[in-house]
Design an enzyme around this catalytic site. Structure first.
Site, PDB file in Angstrom:
ATOM      1  N   ASP A 124     -30.266  16.371 -64.716  1.00 54.22           N
ATOM      2  CA  ASP A 124     -29.633  15.139 -65.170  1.00 54.22           C
ATOM      3  C   ASP A 124     -28.432  14.783 -64.274  1.00 54.22           C
ATOM      4  O   ASP A 124     -27.653  15.655 -63.898  1.00 54.22           O
ATOM      5  CB  ASP A 124     -29.152  15.368 -66.610  1.00 54.22           C
TER       6      ASP A 124
ATOM      7  N   GLU B  43     -32.438  13.576 -61.132  1.00 57.68           N
ATOM      8  CA  GLU B  43     -32.117  12.207 -61.513  1.00 57.68           C
ATOM      9  C   GLU B  43     -30.921  11.797 -60.657  1.00 57.68           C
ATOM     10  O   GLU B  43     -29.768  12.032 -61.016  1.00 57.68           O
ATOM     11  CB  GLU B  43     -31.750  12.093 -63.000  1.00 57.68           C
TER      12      GLU B  43
HETATM   13  C1  NOJ Z   1     -29.307  10.300 -67.808  1.00 58.42           C
HETATM   14  C2  NOJ Z   1     -30.180  10.469 -69.015  1.00 58.42           C
HETATM   15  O1  NOJ Z   1     -31.494  10.076 -68.677  1.00 58.42           O
HETATM   16  C3  NOJ Z   1     -29.580   9.617 -70.105  1.00 58.42           C
HETATM   17  O2  NOJ Z   1     -30.422   9.495 -71.225  1.00 58.42           O
HETATM   18  C4  NOJ Z   1     -28.248  10.216 -70.464  1.00 58.42           C
HETATM   19  O3  NOJ Z   1     -27.629   9.401 -71.441  1.00 58.42           O
HETATM   20  C5  NOJ Z   1     -27.328  10.328 -69.231  1.00 58.42           C
HETATM   21  N1  NOJ Z   1     -27.995  10.859 -68.088  1.00 58.42           N
HETATM   22  C6  NOJ Z   1     -26.152  11.216 -69.527  1.00 58.42           C
HETATM   23  O4  NOJ Z   1     -26.576  12.544 -69.662  1.00 58.42           O
END
Ligand code: NOJ
Length: 524
Positions: free
Chosen positions: A208, A267
Site C-alpha cells: 500500500d 501501489e
Molecule cells: C490505498 C488504498 O487502496 C486505500 O483504500 C487506502 O485508503 C489508502 N491507500 C491508505 O492506506
C-alpha cells in the site's frame, strides 16, 4: 535459461473481503465466505479461470479506513474470522492452483496501534521515533510544514497531539499516523511482518502507498499545494517519491526472496508514467506496479492507445506493466463510461495487453457503482459505491442478501442485481461474465497473449488496434471506442468478440467493426 516468473503469466483478482461473501449473516463479508466461493475463481468448469488473488486487508483494525488502519499486522480482525480461517483460505486457494498475495500496509498504522499509543505517550518513550513528530511551525501554533493529507480535500497532513503538544504526520486520515521510515527499527518491524505472512505461505504482497515510503528527511515545504497525485512537477513535492524509497523496496524484495518465488506489487499512486516506470526500471525493488492511467482516461481510442504506447516505451521490453480498470478506491468502469458495451471493450483491452491484468471483484459481472443513501454512507472518502456487495443470486430468489449474506448487506446491492449476479450471468452465454471467462480462457491458451511483444497497428481517432506476437503466433486486437461502424482490414479466425453472439467466425480482408465493440483475431 531463467524460468519466466509466474506473475508475468498470471491474471490477478482483487478480493475486498467486506463485500465479497458473508458466511455468518452479519452483513459483512469474511474469510469463510471467500473460501465458500473460491470455485467462482478457479477449480470448477464454470470458474472464471484467474490465477491469483490479491486479498485486501483483513487485519485487526478499528475500520476507520476499513482495514488500511491496522492495529495488529499479524492478527485477523474478528469481523473477518480467525488466523485458522486465513490458513484454510490459503490452503484451499493453493489446492485449486490459485496463488494468493495479501495487502501490506507499511506507511502508516491506526492511531490505536500499540506502537502509536506508546509513541504518543511521552517525548522520551522508546517508540517516540517510530512515528514522525515535530513541534509547531516557528510562526506559531501551526502545522510544522505545508504538506497536505491525501484525504479530506485539503486537510493538513499534521495533527497536534494533546498528550505532548507536538504534531504528528499522517498522509491519509488523522487516525492513520505515518511510520517513520528513517528509523531502521521501523523497517525491521515491517520486515518481520512480511516474514510472518511469508512463513504462512503467501505468494507475495500488494504494498500500500509505496510512493509515501520515501519522504525528504528534512520535511521541507512542498512548493505549491498538493492534495493528491500530481502529474509532472518532479522536485516540487517532498512528501513522497523521495529516492530513499528505492533502497527500502530493494530490502523488502530481499526479504521476499528469502522465501523463493514471491512477488511484490506496488501501489505507486503516481500518475506521471515516467516517474512510475522508475519503480520498475531499477530492477531491484518491485516486480509489478499498478498503472492507474486507465482510471482517468476519457473514452477515446486514441487516449488509451497513447497511454499504452507511452508506458510500453518507458518500461521497455524487459519491463512488465500491470494494468487495471477498477479497484476499491475508484468508480467502476461501467459507471465511468456509462455503458456496458464500453465495459466489454475495456475488458478485452486489459486482458489482451502485454502485462499482468488485475481485475477487481464484480467487474466480471459488469457491475456499476451502487447508489448510497446518505444514512448508509460509511467511507469518509466517498468510496462506498464501488464497494457494494457482490450479488451471487437474483434477490428475487435469494432475498435482500442476494446470496452475499443471509442478513442485511452492510452496503446496498449494486444496481440491477436481478440480472447482474453470478447465477444469472452464468446461465447466459452472452453475459459480461461469459465474456470474461472466454477472454481468460483465450489468454491462458494463447502464448502470444501472455508473453508476446506489443506493437501498435492503429491509434487514430476511435480505433485502437494492436498486435501481440510470439514466434510464429500473431494475434491482432481491434477495439472500436466510437459510436459508428469502422471499416478495417484483417485476416484470420476470430478468437473473441465483445458481443459474445454465437460463433465469431473469421475475417478475410475488409470488414466492419460495430460501434463500441472489439475483436481478437488469430492472424493467418
Ligand atoms: C490505498 C488504498 O487502496 C486505500 O483504500 C487506502 O485508503 C489508502 N491507500 C491508505 O492506506
Amino acid at each position: 535459461m531463467t524460468r519466466r516468473a509466474w506473475w508475468r503469466d498470471a491474471v490477478f483478482y482483487q478480493i475486498y473481503p467486506r463485500s465479497f461473501a458473508d458466511s455468518n449473516g452479519d452483513g459483512v463479508g469474511d474469510l469463510p465466505g471467500i473460501i465458500a466461493h473460491l470455485d467462482h475463481l478457479r477449480g470448477s468448469p464454470a470458474s472464471l479461470g484467474v490465477d491469483a488473488i490479491w486479498l485486501s486487508p483483513f487485519y485487526q483494525s478499528p475500520m476507520a479506513d476499513f482495514g488500511y488502519d491496522v492495529t495488529d499486522h499479524c492478527a485477523v480482525d474478528p469481523l473477518f474470522g480467525t488466523l485458522d480461517d486465513f490458513d484454510r483460505l490459503l490452503t484451499e486457494a493453493h489446492r485449486r492452483g490459485l496463488r494468493m498475495i495479501v495487502d501490506l500496509v507499511p506507511n502508516h498504522t491506526s492511531d490505536l496501534h500499540p506502537w502509536f499509543r506508546e509513541s504518543r505517550s511521552s517525548r522520551t518513550n522508546p517508540k517516540r521515533d517510530w512515528y514522525v513528530w515535530r513541534d509547531a511551525h516557528r510562526d506559531g501554533d501551526a502545522p510544522p510544514n505545508n504538506w497536505l493529507a491525501a484525504f479530506g480535500g485539503g486537510w493538513p497532513a499534521w495533527t497536534k497531539d494533546l498528550e505532548t503538544g507536538a504534531w504528528y504526520l499522517h498522509s491519509f486520515l488523522p487516525s492513520q499516523p505515518d511510520l517513520n521510515w528513517e528509523n531502521p527499527a521501523v523497517e525491521a518491524a515491517i520486515h518481520d511482518v512480511m516474514r510472518f505472512w511469508l512463513r504462512r505461505g503467501v505468494d507475495g504482497f500488494r504494498i500500500d502507498a509505496v510512493h509515501k515510503l520515501g519522504k525528504a528527511p528534512d520535511l521541507r515545504d512542498n512548493h505549491g499545494s498538493f492534495t493528491g497525485a500530481v502529474v509532472g512537477d518532479r522536485g516540487l513535492r517532498f512528501d513522497e517519491d523521495w529516492p530513499t524509497v528505492h533502497g527500502r523496496l530493494a530490502r523488502m524484495r530481499a526479504v521476499a526472496r528469502e522465501f523463493g518465488d514471491r512477488v511484490l506489487v506496488g501501489e505507486v499512486y503516481i500518475l506521471d508514467p515516467e516517474r512510475l516506470a522508475a519503480y520498475l526500471r531499477s530492477g531491484r525493488g518491485l516486480d509489478l506496479a499498478h498503472n492507474f492511467s486507465f482510471l482517468r482516461l476519457p473514452w477515446r481510442g486514441a487516449a488509451f492507445a497513447h497511454a499504452v504506447s507511452a508506458f510500453e516505451g518507458l518500461v521497455g521490453r524487459q519491463g512488465w506493466p500491470a494494468w487495471c480498470l477498477n479497484n476499491h478506491d475508484h468508480s467502476r468502469v461501467a459507471t465511468r463510461y456509462a455503458s456496458e458495451r464500453a465495459a466489454r471493450v475495456a475488458a478485452m483491452l486489459v486482458l489482451t495487453l502485454r502485462g499482468t491484468p488485475f481485475l477487481y471483484q464484480g467487474e466480471e459481472l459488469g457491475l456499476e457503482d451502487g447508489v448510497i443513501p446518505p444514512e448508509r454512507v460509511v467511507d469518509v472518502e466517498g468510496r462506498d459505491p464501488e464497494r457494494c456487495p457482490i450479488p451471487w443470486v437474483d434477490p428475487a430468489i435469494a432475498g435482500v442478501g442476494a446470496g452475499f449474506t443471509s442478513g442485511r448487506p452492510g452496503l446496498p446491492l449494486p444496481p440491477d442485481a436481478g440480472v447482474r449476479n453470478v447465477a444469472t450471468e452464468t446461465a447466459d452465454p452472452a453475459s459480461v461474465l461469459a465474456l470474461y471467462r472466454h477472454l481468460l480462457a483465450v489468454r491462458t491458451g494463447t502464448p502470444a497473449l501472455k508473453a508476446g511483444a506489443f506493437e501498435s497497428i492503429s491509434s487514430e481517432g476511435d480505433v485502437f488496434a494492436y498486435r501481440r506476437r510470439l514466434g510464429h503466433e500473431s494475434i491482432a486486437v481491434y477495439l472500436n471506442f466510437g459510436s459508428g461502424e469502422v471499416p478495417l482490414r484483417g485476416r484470420g479466425s476470430v478468437l473473441a468478440s465483445t458481443l459474445m453472439a454465437g460463433d465469431p467466425g473469421t475475417v478475410d480482408g475488409s470488414f466492419e467493426l460495430g460501434p463500441v465493440s472489439g475483436l481478437v483475431v488469430k492472424e493467418q
